[in-house]
Design a protein around this motif. Structure first.
Motif, PDB file in Angstrom:
ATOM      1  N   TRP A 193      22.570  38.610  35.253  1.00 11.34           N
ATOM      2  CA  TRP A 193      23.274  38.829  33.973  1.00 11.34           C
ATOM      3  C   TRP A 193      24.392  39.864  34.150  1.00 11.34           C
ATOM      4  O   TRP A 193      25.535  39.630  33.782  1.00 11.34           O
ATOM      5  CB  TRP A 193      22.241  39.300  32.936  1.00 11.34           C
ATOM      6  N   GLY A 194      24.041  41.002  34.755  1.00  6.89           N
ATOM      7  CA  GLY A 194      25.052  42.049  34.939  1.00  6.89           C
ATOM      8  C   GLY A 194      26.111  41.641  35.943  1.00  6.89           C
ATOM      9  O   GLY A 194      27.301  41.912  35.757  1.00  6.89           O
ATOM     10  N   GLY A 195      25.679  40.976  37.000  1.00 10.60           N
ATOM     11  CA  GLY A 195      26.621  40.608  38.061  1.00 10.60           C
ATOM     12  C   GLY A 195      27.670  39.617  37.597  1.00 10.60           C
ATOM     13  O   GLY A 195      28.847  39.760  37.924  1.00 10.60           O
ATOM     14  N   ILE A 196      27.232  38.641  36.801  1.00  7.41           N
ATOM     15  CA  ILE A 196      28.220  37.619  36.411  1.00  7.41           C
ATOM     16  C   ILE A 196      29.001  38.036  35.163  1.00  7.41           C
ATOM     17  O   ILE A 196      30.206  37.788  35.071  1.00  7.41           O
ATOM     18  CB  ILE A 196      27.581  36.214  36.264  1.00  7.41           C
ATOM     19  N   LEU A 197      28.343  38.725  34.227  1.00  8.11           N
ATOM     20  CA  LEU A 197      29.041  39.063  32.976  1.00  8.11           C
ATOM     21  C   LEU A 197      29.805  40.384  33.068  1.00  8.11           C
ATOM     22  O   LEU A 197      30.916  40.489  32.549  1.00  8.11           O
ATOM     23  CB  LEU A 197      28.052  39.118  31.807  1.00  8.11           C
ATOM     24  N   ILE A 198      29.232  41.385  33.738  1.00 14.14           N
ATOM     25  CA  ILE A 198      29.884  42.702  33.784  1.00 14.14           C
ATOM     26  C   ILE A 198      30.767  42.789  35.030  1.00 14.14           C
ATOM     27  O   ILE A 198      31.982  42.883  34.932  1.00 14.14           O
ATOM     28  CB  ILE A 198      28.839  43.837  33.730  1.00 14.14           C
ATOM     29  N   THR A 199      30.155  42.727  36.216  1.00 10.25           N
ATOM     30  CA  THR A 199      30.963  42.820  37.442  1.00 10.25           C
ATOM     31  C   THR A 199      31.925  41.625  37.533  1.00 10.25           C
ATOM     32  O   THR A 199      33.096  41.795  37.871  1.00 10.25           O
ATOM     33  CB  THR A 199      30.053  42.864  38.687  1.00 10.25           C
ATOM     34  N   GLY A 200      31.424  40.434  37.226  1.00  7.81           N
ATOM     35  CA  GLY A 200      32.248  39.220  37.352  1.00  7.81           C
ATOM     36  C   GLY A 200      33.206  39.009  36.187  1.00  7.81           C
ATOM     37  O   GLY A 200      34.092  38.158  36.270  1.00  7.81           O
ATOM     38  N   ARG A 201      33.004  39.741  35.088  1.00  9.68           N
ATOM     39  CA  ARG A 201      33.857  39.611  33.892  1.00  9.68           C
ATOM     40  C   ARG A 201      34.088  38.141  33.527  1.00  9.68           C
ATOM     41  O   ARG A 201      35.217  37.707  33.262  1.00  9.68           O
ATOM     42  CB  ARG A 201      35.207  40.317  34.102  1.00  9.68           C
ATOM     43  N   LEU A 202      32.989  37.386  33.496  1.00 12.25           N
ATOM     44  CA  LEU A 202      33.077  35.949  33.231  1.00 12.25           C
ATOM     45  C   LEU A 202      33.665  35.661  31.849  1.00 12.25           C
ATOM     46  O   LEU A 202      33.252  36.264  30.853  1.00 12.25           O
ATOM     47  CB  LEU A 202      31.673  35.332  33.321  1.00 12.25           C
ATOM     48  N   GLN A 203      34.611  34.746  31.801  1.00 12.26           N
ATOM     49  CA  GLN A 203      35.166  34.274  30.532  1.00 12.26           C
ATOM     50  C   GLN A 203      34.660  32.858  30.273  1.00 12.26           C
ATOM     51  O   GLN A 203      34.477  32.082  31.217  1.00 12.26           O
ATOM     52  CB  GLN A 203      36.698  34.243  30.604  1.00 12.26           C
ATOM     53  N   ASP A 204      34.485  32.525  28.993  1.00 14.54           N
ATOM     54  CA  ASP A 204      34.029  31.180  28.641  1.00 14.54           C
ATOM     55  C   ASP A 204      34.946  30.129  29.265  1.00 14.54           C
ATOM     56  O   ASP A 204      36.173  30.252  29.228  1.00 14.54           O
ATOM     57  CB  ASP A 204      34.053  30.994  27.114  1.00 14.54           C
ATOM     58  N   GLY A 205      34.321  29.094  29.808  1.00 17.61           N
ATOM     59  CA  GLY A 205      35.093  27.942  30.282  1.00 17.61           C
ATOM     60  C   GLY A 205      35.723  28.093  31.652  1.00 17.61           C
ATOM     61  O   GLY A 205      36.471  27.220  32.084  1.00 17.61           O
ATOM     62  N   GLU A 206      35.416  29.178  32.351  1.00 18.11           N
ATOM     63  CA  GLU A 206      36.006  29.355  33.677  1.00 18.11           C
ATOM     64  C   GLU A 206      35.330  28.461  34.724  1.00 18.11           C
ATOM     65  O   GLU A 206      34.317  27.818  34.460  1.00 18.11           O
ATOM     66  CB  GLU A 206      35.922  30.832  34.099  1.00 18.11           C
ATOM     67  N   ASN A 207      35.929  28.472  35.920  1.00 16.77           N
ATOM     68  CA  ASN A 207      35.395  27.730  37.060  1.00 16.77           C
ATOM     69  C   ASN A 207      34.591  28.694  37.929  1.00 16.77           C
ATOM     70  O   ASN A 207      35.117  29.707  38.374  1.00 16.77           O
ATOM     71  CB  ASN A 207      36.537  27.118  37.876  1.00 16.77           C
ATOM     72  N   VAL A 208      33.330  28.331  38.150  1.00 18.64           N
ATOM     73  CA  VAL A 208      32.390  29.268  38.776  1.00 18.64           C
ATOM     74  C   VAL A 208      31.729  28.623  39.985  1.00 18.64           C
ATOM     75  O   VAL A 208      31.407  27.435  39.969  1.00 18.64           O
ATOM     76  CB  VAL A 208      31.310  29.691  37.743  1.00 18.64           C
ATOM     77  N   PHE A 209      31.547  29.413  41.028  1.00 21.79           N
ATOM     78  CA  PHE A 209      30.757  28.996  42.189  1.00 21.79           C
ATOM     79  C   PHE A 209      29.662  30.029  42.409  1.00 21.79           C
ATOM     80  O   PHE A 209      29.926  31.231  42.397  1.00 21.79           O
ATOM     81  CB  PHE A 209      31.658  28.877  43.420  1.00 21.79           C
ATOM     82  N   VAL A 210      28.420  29.546  42.575  1.00 20.50           N
ATOM     83  CA  VAL A 210      27.279  30.417  42.853  1.00 20.50           C
ATOM     84  C   VAL A 210      26.645  29.950  44.152  1.00 20.50           C
ATOM     85  O   VAL A 210      26.271  28.781  44.261  1.00 20.50           O
ATOM     86  CB  VAL A 210      26.234  30.363  41.710  1.00 20.50           C
ATOM     87  N   SER A 211      26.553  30.849  45.139  1.00 18.68           N
ATOM     88  CA  SER A 211      25.852  30.481  46.369  1.00 18.68           C
ATOM     89  C   SER A 211      24.382  30.832  46.242  1.00 18.68           C
ATOM     90  O   SER A 211      24.011  31.682  45.424  1.00 18.68           O
ATOM     91  CB  SER A 211      26.482  31.166  47.579  1.00 18.68           C
ATOM     92  N   ALA A 212      23.540  30.160  47.022  1.00 25.45           N
ATOM     93  CA  ALA A 212      22.088  30.311  46.892  1.00 25.45           C
ATOM     94  C   ALA A 212      21.701  30.119  45.427  1.00 25.45           C
ATOM     95  O   ALA A 212      20.936  30.891  44.852  1.00 25.45           O
ATOM     96  CB  ALA A 212      21.600  31.660  47.434  1.00 25.45           C
ATOM     97  N   ALA A 213      22.234  29.060  44.839  1.00 29.50           N
ATOM     98  CA  ALA A 213      22.100  28.846  43.393  1.00 29.50           C
ATOM     99  C   ALA A 213      20.700  28.433  42.980  1.00 29.50           C
ATOM    100  O   ALA A 213      20.366  28.466  41.803  1.00 29.50           O
ATOM    101  CB  ALA A 213      23.119  27.805  42.916  1.00 29.50           C
ATOM    102  N   ALA A 214      19.861  28.049  43.941  1.00 26.62           N
ATOM    103  CA  ALA A 214      18.477  27.725  43.598  1.00 26.62           C
ATOM    104  C   ALA A 214      17.564  28.937  43.760  1.00 26.62           C
ATOM    105  O   ALA A 214      16.376  28.854  43.482  1.00 26.62           O
ATOM    106  CB  ALA A 214      17.969  26.565  44.458  1.00 26.62           C
TER     107      ALA A 214
END
Lengths: 329, 329
Positions: free
Chosen positions: A129-150
């Motif tokens: 939650w913190g990594g993607i929303l705070i550090t990553g500053r995720l905006q709605d509708g962006e293009n995202v890649f997550v490694s080790a996603a499982a």
């Protein structure tokens, strides 16, 4: 006086850990004295971040392995804890924990199974939650890649991105994990990094580039992601599991960092306690998503303290889907 | 009608550029029409950032090389410009420039030699100022490492850090440059990266670690700096000159990125126009430092448009100390 078993580090691993580097030790644990609490652990957490500590000296040899655990207070002479309280602590891989209370956090499960506080409602979920929303500053509708996603953190990060209306690509190391990512978590593309050339698969999967790359892996994954990053892209670095089993935490060389300049990318390492002041907000979000059935998780459970070393090794050989846990009797 | 000479790109370099990949072309330049300005260039800027454009397609073949220049208006039918005005533009490597005025910036030298607006008071100085103070979030007294510290940008970044009371390490590629860094710029340590093992030299030079690494080089320099970074360290990435002459802008592999997580490092690429709203503040700072004799610079001047390609090649073979310029007659 009671008998407890603990997992100790016998020898420092130099690559992939092996079970002979760990050792079960029986100890006698006394009754709680004034101001003390005796906790019987029911669950132990198995996390990638434990691996570098085994080699870099943060974990002492011939001492109990540090790590997260959840248990029940079975005796207390501490005013803040009573028998039956459920508590979490980081005092490691042992059956019984005699504590002065300073390292215990009382837990109100709020109607959720207690193991969820070891992952989606605990450190791994909060990390995602913190990594993607705070550090990553995720905006709605962006293009995202997550490694080790499982993995435990990756699967939460990927789902948060989907909940924010993003186009989400995830990588994992088996067809079964990829199927789970697409069919259950609803990711747009799942890449099996053991098949084909990751760099090419990622290029094909990201026709609009990548705005946020949530990196759990480093090495080849990071090398492949950098040329795909859009201008002002962000790369929160949660971990570099590809490097953890190499001597000196050295990853395979990343050769595409000049894209940092061309696209003005921000790459930032973080750890979960950087977000401590946002914990309540995280719990509100995550409990709401869980109640709405919008947050999926899996648990891979190894049974008994004697299986703990195998569980840790299993993290690095792809034996888990979702959170790796050890259940104590 | 006048005759002008221009430098064109004949063939795309695949490694270090060679002079046969450039070509001097004579063109006829007409008198200014309504709303047009004719500029006679006196100085051309030679910058590392020009290199990747030659290979990545941003620079067209058989066209004039894009780059910074400074000149004097010699004829004008544009209301905003008159004969004798000094102007700067990015319209490239040519003797005469016929412009509609849209790409010209009028310059008030404010008492400083006009060439300073090609470096310390121009783009390179502004790049260094923004990169270390804004992207790097430099705090007074921190520990700083600047690679290519004898270069146009690096030397300004290193001096700003000294002016802020920092402990400053710089790297350069010759004993003479290192002497200049220590004796004239007052750096605490200068490392000749062509001697010894950079990783070891940097470790010895940074007993208190590194808070800000201003990276102009990438590759081996970045690999050596990452393990030395302190917690919450910042790495503003200004350029990766080590990668510019490799096909596909690939640098030697960086293997120590897992330090990003352990130390929660932020690495961020930037370009000078990210700071455009702070230009006046930059000029105030830099003019004050220059007037106080606190900002040193060197210029390496090649003479005549026919030497321009050699000047660019010279950037990558260490022929310059400070700003590389071409003087036009």
């Amino acid at each position: 006086m009671a008998i407890s078993r603990e997992v100790h580090l016998l020898a420092r691993p130099d690559g992939l850990p092996s079970s002979d580097q760990f050792h079960i030790v029986e100890t006698e644990v006394g009754d709680p004295g004034d101001g003390e609490v005796l906790v019987k652990n029911s669950w132990m957490s198995v996390d990638p971040a434990m691996r570098p500590r085994l080699s870099n000296g943060q974990q002492s040899q011939h001492q109990v392995i540090s790590g997260g655990a959840l248990g029940t207070v079975i005796a207390s002479r501490h005013e803040s804890f009573k028998e039956g309280d459920i508590v979490q602590h980081g005092a490691g891989w042992r059956e019984l924990h005699l504590s002065d209370g300073g390292d215990l956090e009382a837990l109100d499960p709020a109607g959720f199974p207690e193991t969820l506080y070891m992952h989606v409602l605990g450190t791994t979920g909060f990390t995602a939650w913190g990594g993607i929303l705070i550090t990553g500053r995720l905006q709605d509708g962006e293009n995202v890649f997550v490694s080790a996603a499982a993995g435990a953190v990756g699967s939460v990060a990927a789902q948060i991105a989907k909940l924010k209306g993003c186009y989400v690509i995830g990588s994992a190391g088996s067809a079964a994990k990829c199927a789970w990512l697409q069919d259950t978590l609803g990711l747009d593309v799942a890449i099996n990094y053991r098949e084909g050339v990751l760099r090419k698969s990622l290029k094909a999967a990201a026709p609009n580039g990548i705005d946020v790359y949530f990196d759990n892996v480093g090495g080849e994954h990071l090398d492949a992601a950098l040329p795909r990053m859009n201008v002002f892209g962000r790369i929160p670095i949660c971990g570099m599991i590809s490097a953890y089993n190499n001597f000196g935490a050295i990853s395979s060389g990343v050769t595409t960092l000049s894209n940092m300049v061309y696209q003005r990318i921000t790459m930032q390492g973080f750890v979960v306690w950087d977000f401590n002041d946002r914990k309540a907000e995280f719990l509100d979000d995550m409990r709401a998503w869980l109640r709405a059935g919008q947050m999926h998780y899996e648990e891979t459970v190894y049974d008994g303290i004697e299986s703990a070393a195998d569980a840790l090794i299993g993290l690095f050989t792809g034996q888990n889907t979702g959170k790796m846990l050890v259940k104590l009797s």
